[in-house]
Write an enzyme that holds these catalytic residues in place. Structure first.
Site, PDB file in Angstrom:
ATOM      1  N   ASP B 511      27.041 -54.749  97.255  1.00  0.00           N
ATOM      2  CA  ASP B 511      27.154 -55.512  96.011  1.00  0.00           C
ATOM      3  C   ASP B 511      28.438 -56.311  96.144  1.00  0.00           C
ATOM      4  O   ASP B 511      29.504 -55.853  95.754  1.00  0.00           O
ATOM      5  CB  ASP B 511      27.194 -54.567  94.814  1.00  0.00           C
ATOM      6  CG  ASP B 511      27.189 -55.330  93.505  1.00  0.00           C
ATOM      7  OD1 ASP B 511      26.533 -56.373  93.444  1.00  0.00           O
ATOM      8  OD2 ASP B 511      27.852 -54.885  92.562  1.00  0.00           O
ATOM      9  N   CYS B 568      26.615 -60.566  91.421  1.00  0.00           N
ATOM     10  CA  CYS B 568      26.439 -60.865  90.000  1.00  0.00           C
ATOM     11  C   CYS B 568      26.771 -62.335  89.773  1.00  0.00           C
ATOM     12  O   CYS B 568      27.337 -62.709  88.767  1.00  0.00           O
ATOM     13  CB  CYS B 568      27.293 -59.968  89.126  1.00  0.00           C
ATOM     14  SG  CYS B 568      29.019 -60.031  89.532  1.00  0.00           S
TER      15      CYS B 568
END
Lengths: 180, 671
Positions: B511, B568
């Site tokens: 991530d 994100c």
């Protein structure tokens, strides 16, 4: 990361024995896979041996945590149990105290357990023994030391302290920096 | 002039007239409006050619005036007639009439001063300031271009509402009701500068929303009164779903009808001149005026061939739009460019608007310690209002409101749940770690995904949680312990060192650190503090990390050999471009389906860059479409370990990551 010395093991096990008595054996002798205690920067971690071996690849400076932290050795050589050990203490606890919903929050804010908040209690707790505190839904909240034996607890007035606070789940929020 | 016009407009229509025109009028009226719009357009062009300055002084053309009067009589009627036959209150009539009347003004020469007062009239009490202003200015004959154009925007905005009304007449009775409301609605819209989305279609949408809520109101109240049980909750959520669907359908309907009518029958919109732009830099406009201008530009762009100003290029419209949006939403120009490239203009607005609204708080049940049903029940008992997130996850709950702090309940402290954005479930769902595997989470803090992995593996095998930031690791360790994830080993390395520290993982979750353009609603500072140099720095880091992640995986693993890359961020530089880079540098990997059945496929080509065709297997998530943070998920499978070696020899001397890797290694050994 290193195994505990004999002295350290003794201190640790004495402490654990106050809460889970002979059930310590279940921590070492697990049916699934062998587990061990390892010391890393004062902290004692409880971790499966296979994971421990794999984690040896990680440098001492870079290893932050492995498995579950049980507590730490103080500078004077005593052992302090941390709230993080609760899941194992709760699993094998010998003496238990259940507290009513109105006593949950006061305990989780770090207060001792008063008699009025006790909902249920194990029959034969002696004085000054380690007890694990649950709420009425059997969720472990923390642990402490009995201030009185079960028999004496009956006689105390409602505001009298029944269990001395040692650690509670609220510490995850209150003491995040100090715990790890 | 303005006063007179107002008086005229306020006169209620004679009843017989209304009757006459009722019903079939709409189509005819429509045609006529369109026809006149075109004529006005032509005239205007001619006028422009003749004399650009004449616009200020242009006297009201008398034939136009007549036309206007005639139509003023006709236009507002149909909808009024149909929607509320006789019980129409005086107020509503007053509101409706001016709104409808403005359409007609738009057919008149656009730019004359004669227009402005009428417009401000139609705005009703709200814009009375601007009305005064314009009157004063008219007297002093000190024409300010900026002002006049603002007025026009106002008029256009009202006009659009009126058009929606006309459109609705074509529809069956239900949409009529909503349409008729929109006249008055438009006024409230001008009052609320911050809800930019309320152009005609959305206005209608909001109306529908109100209506349907009314329908459901009684139900909802009943629900509230009842003791809320978990089963009941399911029922309610189903009901909410049904309601949403209905709203969506209605909105679509409205959209279609709205669009059909908007075409070509409106006044031409004027871009501000360069001097005006300069002026605005010194004395910025009111937010609501900028909002109106944004809406206007979007409308023009939507039907560029007909609505454009011939002298202005599409680029000029776009650059003005960007300037306005930067000002209105507070982004820096660089980021605005990046984000506008991703979407069509209308969608971009939705995206920016969604970034202004906080996403709902969501929690993930820690299946190591609790079941979702029990957790939901005990939270409900504490006065928390919640619902399952959706069908795609069995562990997520959305918190609507709560009487207790959701991050300090006894259940939270006991580790029964984790406060975690719905979007950050996705990479773990895609990774799908199996029991007894060895999994690496490369940038793990604060541990939401790590503990989710541990829970999916039922505390077997091993999860290595790495993070480069010491401070954030505290939270990571705390969460790991609180949730009772005993198979987690936490370490503190730079992710790029990874295959050297430890390799042979069955699955790796990366991530990556990113600009956070998907989570602007959480951290608005992204809007201004991310510049080109940040993107260069971040994308480089991401590319290095993704190669490290790939190299850390054991392709021969019996169960795994997967890498999940997520960010994100919604920008292509950080998502598709990085994935494409990895595919190019490591021929021994391929993209596979993420296992997420929603989300949009990633771009296979973007602004002249074409990516590998398999990039359609990646998934993008947007705040405005999925009501979760903007997110990107790609899942790779590693096919063999062999190619990597030879490939690395090629990469190390040339790749940008090589030097850093070497340097880091030295540093590491130095410790």
């Amino acid at each position: 990361m290193r195994p505990l010395t004999d002295d350290e093991t003794k201190v640790l096990f004495e402490k654990l024995a106050k809460y889970i008595a002979r059930n310590i054996i279940h921590l070492i002798d697990r049916p699934d896979e062998p587990y061990c205690f390892r010391l890393q920067k004062d902290r004692v971690y409880y971790v499966s041996e296979s994971n421990m071996r794999r984690a040896t690849a990680i440098g001492r400076k870079n290893l932050v945590s492995l498995g579950i932290c049980f507590g730490k050795f103080t500078k004077t050589g005593k052992f302090r149990l941390h709230i993080t050990a609760l899941q194992y203490l709760a699993q094998y606890a010998k003496y238990k105290v259940w507290i009513k919903p109105n006593g949950e929050m006061p305990f989780l804010y770090g207060n001792h357990v008063v008699k009025a908040h006790i909902g249920r209690v194990t029959e034969d707790i002696p004085e000054h023994q380690g007890v694990v505190i649950y709420n009425m839904a059997d969720v472990p909240l923390g642990f402490g030391v009995s201030a009185r034996s079960t028999v004496d607890m009956r006689k105390v007035d409602p505001t009298g302290i029944a269990v001395f606070h040692q650690a509670d789940n609220g510490e995850y929020l209150r003491e995040e920096d100090a715990l790890f | 002039m303005g006063r007179r016009a107002k008086n005229k407009q306020d006169v209620p229509l004679p009843f017989e007239l209304e009757n006459k025109i009722e019903g079939k009028v709409t189509k005819k009226l429509n045609d006529r409006l369109k026809h006149e719009a075109i004529r006005a357009h032509k005239q205007r062009e001619a006028a422009l050619k003749q004399n650009k300055d004449s616009r200020r002084m242009q006297p009201p053309a008398s034939p136009k005036d007549n036309e206007r009067k005639r139509k003023r009589n006709t236009a507002p009627k149909p909808n009024k007639k149909i929607t509320k036959p006789k019980v129409e209150s005086e107020d509503e009539e007053e509101e409706d009439t001016p709104a409808a009347a403005t359409i007609l003004d738009e057919d008149a020469p656009v730019d004359g001063w004669d227009n402005a007062p009428i417009v401000s009239d139609s705005d009703g009490g709200i814009d009375s300031d601007s009305e005064l202003e314009s009157d004063e200015e008219a007297e002093s004959a000190d024409d300010n271009n900026a002002d006049s154009s603002e007025e026009e925007f106002a008029s256009a905005e009202d006009g659009s509402a009126a058009e929606a009304e006309i459109a609705s007449v074509n529809e069956d009775s239900e949409s009529d009701v909503s349409g008729s409301d929109s006249g008055s609605e438009s006024e409230t819209v001008t009052q609320k500068p911050l809800s930019l989305l309320s152009d005609e279609s959305d206005e209608a949408e909001s109306d529908d929303g109100i209506e349907s809520y009314d329908e459901f109101d009684t139900d909802a109240e009943e629900d509230d009164d009842e003791a809320v049980t978990f089963r009941d909750m399911e029922k309610r959520s189903r009901k909410i779903d049904a309601r949403r669907q209905m709203e969506a359908e209605m909105a679509e309907l409205e959209l279609e009808t709205g669009e059909a009518v908007v075409e070509g029958e409106r006044e031409l919109f004027e871009l501000p001149s360069e001097e005006q732009v300069e002026l605005e830099k010194e004395a910025p406009l009111d937010l609501s005026q900028v909002q109106l201008r944004i809406q206007e530009i979007i409308r023009v762009l939507g039907n560029f061939a007909e609505l454009r100003d011939e002298t202005k290029s599409r680029n000029q419209y776009m650059s003005q739009l960007k300037r306005d949006m930067c000002y209105y939403y507070g982004y820096n120009e660089f980021l605005m460019d990046k984000l506008m490239d991703l979407f069509a203009v209308g969608e971009a607005i939705e995206f920016f608007e969604a970034n202004e609204v906080a996403r709902p708080v969501t929690i993930r049940t820690n299946t190591l310690k609790a079941r979702r049903r029990d957790l939901a029940q005990s939270l409900i008992n504490r006065g928390v209002n919640l619902d399952p997130i959706g069908k795609w996850t069995k562990v997520g709950l959305t918190i609507f409101d709560s009487q207790v702090p959701i991050g300090a309940t006894p259940e939270y402290m006991a580790g029964h749940y984790m406060i975690q954005a719905a979007s950050s479930f996705l990479p773990v769902v895609a990774l799908a770690p199996q029991e007894n595997e060895k999994v690496l989470d490369m940038s793990a803090a604060p541990g939401g995904k790590t503990t989710y992995c541990a829970a999916l593996m039922k505390n077997t095998g091993m999860v290595v949680a790495n993070d480069a930031n010491r401070e954030r690791e505290k939270a990571l360790v705390a969460n790991v312990h609180r949730l009772g994830a005993s198979n987690v080993v936490v370490c503190n390395y730079d992710g790029r060192e990874f295959p050297k520290v430890m390799g042979g993982f069955d699955r790796v979750l990366l991530d990556a650190p990113c600009s956070g353009t998907g989570v602007i609603s959480k951290d608005a500072s992204v809007k201004v503090n991310k510049g080109p140099e940040d993107f260069i720095m971040l994308t480089r880091l991401q590319k290095e990390l993704i190669l490290s992640a790939i190299d850390s995986v054991n392709a021969d693993s019996g169960t795994g050999g997967y890498i999940v890359y997520s960010t994100c961020s919604v920008t292509v530089d950080e998502d598709e471009a990085v994935v494409n880079y990895a595919l190019r540098k490591r021929p021994n990997i391929k993209l596979v389906d993420t296992g997420l059945d929603f989300g949009r496929p990633g771009f296979t080509s973007f602004r002249g860059h074409s990516f590998h065709s398999s990039l359609a297997l990646t998934r993008r998530f947007y705040p405005h479409t999925h009501n979760m943070d903007g997110f990107f998920v790609a899942k790779f499978q590693k096919l063999s370990n062999k190619v990597q070696v030879s490939e690395e020899q090629v990469v190390i001397p040339t790749g940008s990551g090589a030097t850093t890797k070497q340097r880091k290694k030295k540093k590491g050994s130095h410790h």
